[in-house]
Design a protein around this motif. Structure first.
Motif, PDB file in Angstrom:
ATOM      1  N   THR A  20       0.828  -1.211   0.000  1.00 29.19           N
ATOM      2  CA  THR A  20       0.000   0.000   0.000  1.00 29.19           C
ATOM      3  C   THR A  20       0.864   1.264   0.000  1.00 29.19           C
ATOM      4  O   THR A  20       1.787   1.390   0.789  1.00 29.19           O
ATOM      5  CB  THR A  20      -0.922   0.019   1.227  1.00 29.19           C
ATOM      6  N   ILE A  21       0.548   2.130  -0.907  1.00 25.03           N
ATOM      7  CA  ILE A  21       1.199   3.445  -0.951  1.00 25.03           C
ATOM      8  C   ILE A  21       0.195   4.463  -0.393  1.00 25.03           C
ATOM      9  O   ILE A  21      -0.975   4.462  -0.779  1.00 25.03           O
ATOM     10  CB  ILE A  21       1.559   3.832  -2.409  1.00 25.03           C
ATOM     11  N   HIS A  22       0.648   5.284   0.536  1.00 19.83           N
ATOM     12  CA  HIS A  22      -0.198   6.352   1.069  1.00 19.83           C
ATOM     13  C   HIS A  22       0.149   7.639   0.333  1.00 19.83           C
ATOM     14  O   HIS A  22       1.297   8.088   0.373  1.00 19.83           O
ATOM     15  CB  HIS A  22       0.047   6.528   2.570  1.00 19.83           C
ATOM     16  N   LYS A 175       5.468   4.968   1.675  1.00 20.52           N
ATOM     17  CA  LYS A 175       5.254   3.534   1.893  1.00 20.52           C
ATOM     18  C   LYS A 175       5.650   3.252   3.342  1.00 20.52           C
ATOM     19  O   LYS A 175       6.837   3.166   3.672  1.00 20.52           O
ATOM     20  CB  LYS A 175       6.098   2.714   0.925  1.00 20.52           C
TER      21      LYS A 175
ATOM     22  N   PRO B 110      -6.141  -1.786   0.121  1.00 21.90           N
ATOM     23  CA  PRO B 110      -6.008  -1.123  -1.185  1.00 21.90           C
ATOM     24  C   PRO B 110      -4.545  -0.832  -1.505  1.00 21.90           C
ATOM     25  O   PRO B 110      -3.725  -0.659  -0.603  1.00 21.90           O
ATOM     26  CB  PRO B 110      -6.804   0.174  -1.011  1.00 21.90           C
ATOM     27  N   ASP B 111      -4.230  -0.825  -2.804  1.00 20.82           N
ATOM     28  CA  ASP B 111      -2.849  -0.538  -3.216  1.00 20.82           C
ATOM     29  C   ASP B 111      -2.480   0.908  -2.969  1.00 20.82           C
ATOM     30  O   ASP B 111      -1.311   1.239  -2.826  1.00 20.82           O
ATOM     31  CB  ASP B 111      -2.664  -0.861  -4.706  1.00 20.82           C
ATOM     32  N   GLU B 112      -3.474   1.765  -2.938  1.00 18.99           N
ATOM     33  CA  GLU B 112      -3.189   3.177  -2.727  1.00 18.99           C
ATOM     34  C   GLU B 112      -4.275   3.796  -1.850  1.00 18.99           C
ATOM     35  O   GLU B 112      -5.462   3.516  -2.041  1.00 18.99           O
ATOM     36  CB  GLU B 112      -3.133   3.912  -4.070  1.00 18.99           C
ATOM     37  N   VAL B 113      -3.851   4.583  -0.885  1.00 13.65           N
ATOM     38  CA  VAL B 113      -4.799   5.329  -0.063  1.00 13.65           C
ATOM     39  C   VAL B 113      -4.464   6.804  -0.230  1.00 13.65           C
ATOM     40  O   VAL B 113      -3.310   7.199  -0.059  1.00 13.65           O
ATOM     41  CB  VAL B 113      -4.689   4.931   1.425  1.00 13.65           C
ATOM     42  N   VAL B 114      -5.450   7.563  -0.621  1.00 13.97           N
ATOM     43  CA  VAL B 114      -5.207   8.980  -0.919  1.00 13.97           C
ATOM     44  C   VAL B 114      -5.824   9.846   0.172  1.00 13.97           C
ATOM     45  O   VAL B 114      -7.027   9.769   0.429  1.00 13.97           O
ATOM     46  CB  VAL B 114      -5.800   9.360  -2.292  1.00 13.97           C
ATOM     47  N   PHE B 115      -4.983  10.630   0.814  1.00 14.98           N
ATOM     48  CA  PHE B 115      -5.442  11.628   1.784  1.00 14.98           C
ATOM     49  C   PHE B 115      -5.413  12.976   1.076  1.00 14.98           C
ATOM     50  O   PHE B 115      -4.343  13.452   0.696  1.00 14.98           O
ATOM     51  CB  PHE B 115      -4.514  11.689   3.001  1.00 14.98           C
TER      52      PHE B 115
END
Lengths: 183, 449
Positions: A20-22, A175, B110-115
């Motif tokens: 997961t990439i934030h 990450k 999820p592969d990406e979490v957007v803040f």
């Protein structure tokens, strides 16, 4: 001084994984009051800061050691309303979290982006500055420290120009699993 | 970390193996018979012709091997890079809470979490623009301890004479876990603005988490007996059971995370507030040192009735009709990392928190083969559930299917093979993926000799 904190990492309960990439998208434009986003530069007022405080906008990034990459972007609409050609210098500057003036070249601040534009009388132009934040660059290293400040300066050499700031955004990709030490 | 993982596995094992493979293939339906005596003590003396089950193999344990770095925390020790790139806490939790099944597609973060942070608030999406609302619940999170303990793991049972039995065994498990935004935060996230969160200090918006864990030794004494036949109805069975426990550990925790704002109304951080209660035997004080040494015990009474009508059967069980539980220990409150109170506390459960289980089955002979229809429902001091299942039996082969409502919708598909020397049951299991939604598929297996 306004500060943006990204401490809401704790809300990412559904994303504690190695894949997961934030991505943090900070809309800096929204932190600049509407009446400061547009105006006129002329012989009296030759430069303007975004935001108006020379200390810029503070940004905190918890877990910033996990920074992978990012992007910095700024967009300004310009129109030469004078009778002479003019030169405009647009600059995005960064500095450590404790820097009190991003534009004095002291305390660790530096120019991350810079562009010069020449406008003829009546000419309009949209200027877009973009910087990819990659490992090994001063910008990456500064953001990875966890606290930094950001600001932009628009300077005029000439007669009269109208400006409107239309975009100011920092996108950081982290990450968090990179923070896990080896056993 | 190894110890934590082992503890987690042990605590979840009892829950995850509670349903047999035959039942899983029928959507999780509870069939009348001795396997259901936990829910209905009358089934202890009931004939086993309805609910024959093999020994369920905990094949979900395979996914804890480092061969599966997405679910195995042990890959951290064997291949730290694979762990950093592939381990998924949500997948690991999902598999650990379903050890009876090998999950084909465990819940995946999820592969990406957007803040998206702006002056007006924060929005959290999954990269596809879908809003991520951290919300999850398993079981019922009770405000106080309850005498309804998890089923003992591998209990020892002793026959004490006609219809009377004694069983003893260790138990461990959660009594409910919940993570959810409160109403104000849910609204704020939906609106994409934290404006309503600035209405007061501390902020009315909070992400709340609650959970409890219990372990101990259970001792149950039960009595079940057939009653005289009732003409036109069939044979009636009645049962009672008293189950007491001696507690080895009880932990109950709740936490709140609230956004804080600076003088300009911008988010400046998060304020944490947590409260936890700990109770454990005094001999553990030397190693734990939390000041939570105390005594935990409980006792509850269950009753049930069941009827065998030949081609049909049904039962009604009431767990925890009367009960008492008490834990003494320490309650601690922590605000923003600073302990603000530590008080010796005794917690007591409700005197009565009944859980009702109603189930039944009907066997329908066909020209070719036989059809078994079954249903069950649970309600009361628990999350309401409903299951419907069917099994078509033809010679040595059985085909099963069913649906269930357990918070989310699940369905089951299964097969049974009678190979003379042994019987093999297989089931395709499904459940709702925690937090992220979607259906998780798994395979369960049981053998009977």
């Amino acid at each position: 001084m306004k500060r943006v904190s990204l401490l809401l990492v704790s809300l990412a309960l559904a994303a504690c994984s190695g894949h997961t990439i934030h991505r943090f998208e900070v809309d800096l434009l929204s932190f600049i009051p509407q009446n400061q986003r547009q105006g006129e530069l002329n012989l009296i007022t030759t430069e303007v800061f975004f935001p108006s405080d020379p200390a810029g906008q503070g940004v905190e990034v918890p877990g910033s050691e996990a920074l992978v990459d990012g992007k910095l972007s700024l967009q300004v609409d310009l129109k030469n309303t004078g009778n002479l050609p003019c030169n405009l210098n647009l600059e995005v500057r960064l500095g450590p979290g404790n820097d009190t003036n991003l534009y004095d070249g002291q305390g660790g601040d530096f120019a991350a982006l810079r562009q010069t534009v020449t406008l003829n009388p009546g000419e309009e132009q949209t200027v877009t500055l973009q910087l990819d934040i990659q490992p090994g660059t001063p910008t990456h290293d500064l953001i990875q420290s966890g606290r930094f400040r950001i600001g932009a300066r628009l300077g005029l050499t000439g007669d009269k120009v109208q400006y409107t700031l239309t975009q100011a955004e920092v996108v950081l990709r982290l990450k968090l699993f990179n923070l896990i030490p080896n056993p | 970390m190894k110890r934590t993982a082992a503890f987690l596995i042990a605590s979840l094992l009892g829950l995850s193996l509670a349903q047999g493979v035959r039942s899983l293939g029928m959507g999780g339906v509870l069939l009348p018979g001795p396997s259901g005596q936990g829910a209905n003590p009358a089934y202890a003396a009931f004939p086993g012709k309805w609910d024959q089950e093999g020994f369920q193999l905990p094949i979900g344990l395979l996914r804890l091997l480092p061969l599966f770095p997405d679910t195995s925390p042990f890959s951290y020790f064997t291949d730290p890079n694979a762990f950093r790139n592939q381990f998924d806490l949500l997948s690991a939790y999902d598999q650990a809470s379903h050890l009876g099944s090998f999950l084909i597609n465990p819940a995946r973060s999820p592969d990406e979490v957007v803040f998206r942070v702006s002056a007006s608030g924060v929005s959290i999406t999954d990269g596809q623009g879908r809003s991520l609302m951290p919300s999850f619940q398993a079981g019922v999170v009770a405000e106080r301890p309850t005498a309804s303990i998890p089923q003992p793991f591998l209990p020892l049972s002793f026959d004490l004479g006609p219809g009377t039995y004694l069983s003893v065994g260790p138990f461990a498990g959660t009594q409910g876990v919940r993570v959810a935004p409160n109403q104000d935060l849910a609204m704020a996230l939906k609106e994409g603005s934290l404006h309503r969160c600035q209405a007061s200090t501390p902020s009315p918006c909070a992400l709340e988490a609650q959970g409890s864990f219990i372990s101990g030794i259970s001792l149950a004494l039960g009595f079940s007996t057939p009653l005289p036949d009732i003409p036109g109805l069939g044979r009636v069975y009645a049962g009672v059971r008293g189950e007491g426990f001696y507690g080895l550990g009880y932990a109950e925790a709740s936490a709140k995370a609230r956004p804080t704002f600076d003088q300009d109304g911008n988010v400046s951080g998060v304020s944490y507030e947590s409260r936890y209660f700990l109770s454990y035997p005094s001999f553990l004080e030397a190693s734990l040192g939390q000041g939570g040494s105390g005594v935990g015990y409980g006792l509850r009474g269950d009753v049930g009735v069941a009827v065998d009508g030949g081609n049909w059967a049904f039962g009604l069980g009431v767990q925890n009709l009367l009960g008492f539980t008490q834990w003494s220990g320490v309650e601690v409150t922590v605000v923003d990392g600073t302990e603000t109170s530590r008080t010796a506390t005794t917690k007591r459960g409700d005197f009565s928190a009944p859980i009702f289980t109603l189930n039944g089955a009907y066997r329908l002979p066909l020209e070719v083969g036989e059809l078994l229809l079954a249903a069950d429902t649970r309600f009361g001091a628990t999350t309401p559930t409903l299951h419907l299942g069917a099994e078509y039996n033809l010679g040595g082969v059985a085909i099963r299917t069913g649906v269930g409502l357990e918070g989310g919708l699940r369905f089951g598909l299964g097969a049974g093979f009678n190979l003379e020397a042994l019987s093999l049951d297989l089931a395709l299991t499904t459940h709702e993926a925690p937090l992220v939604g979607g259906t998780v598929y798994g395979i369960a297996m049981a053998v009977r000799f």
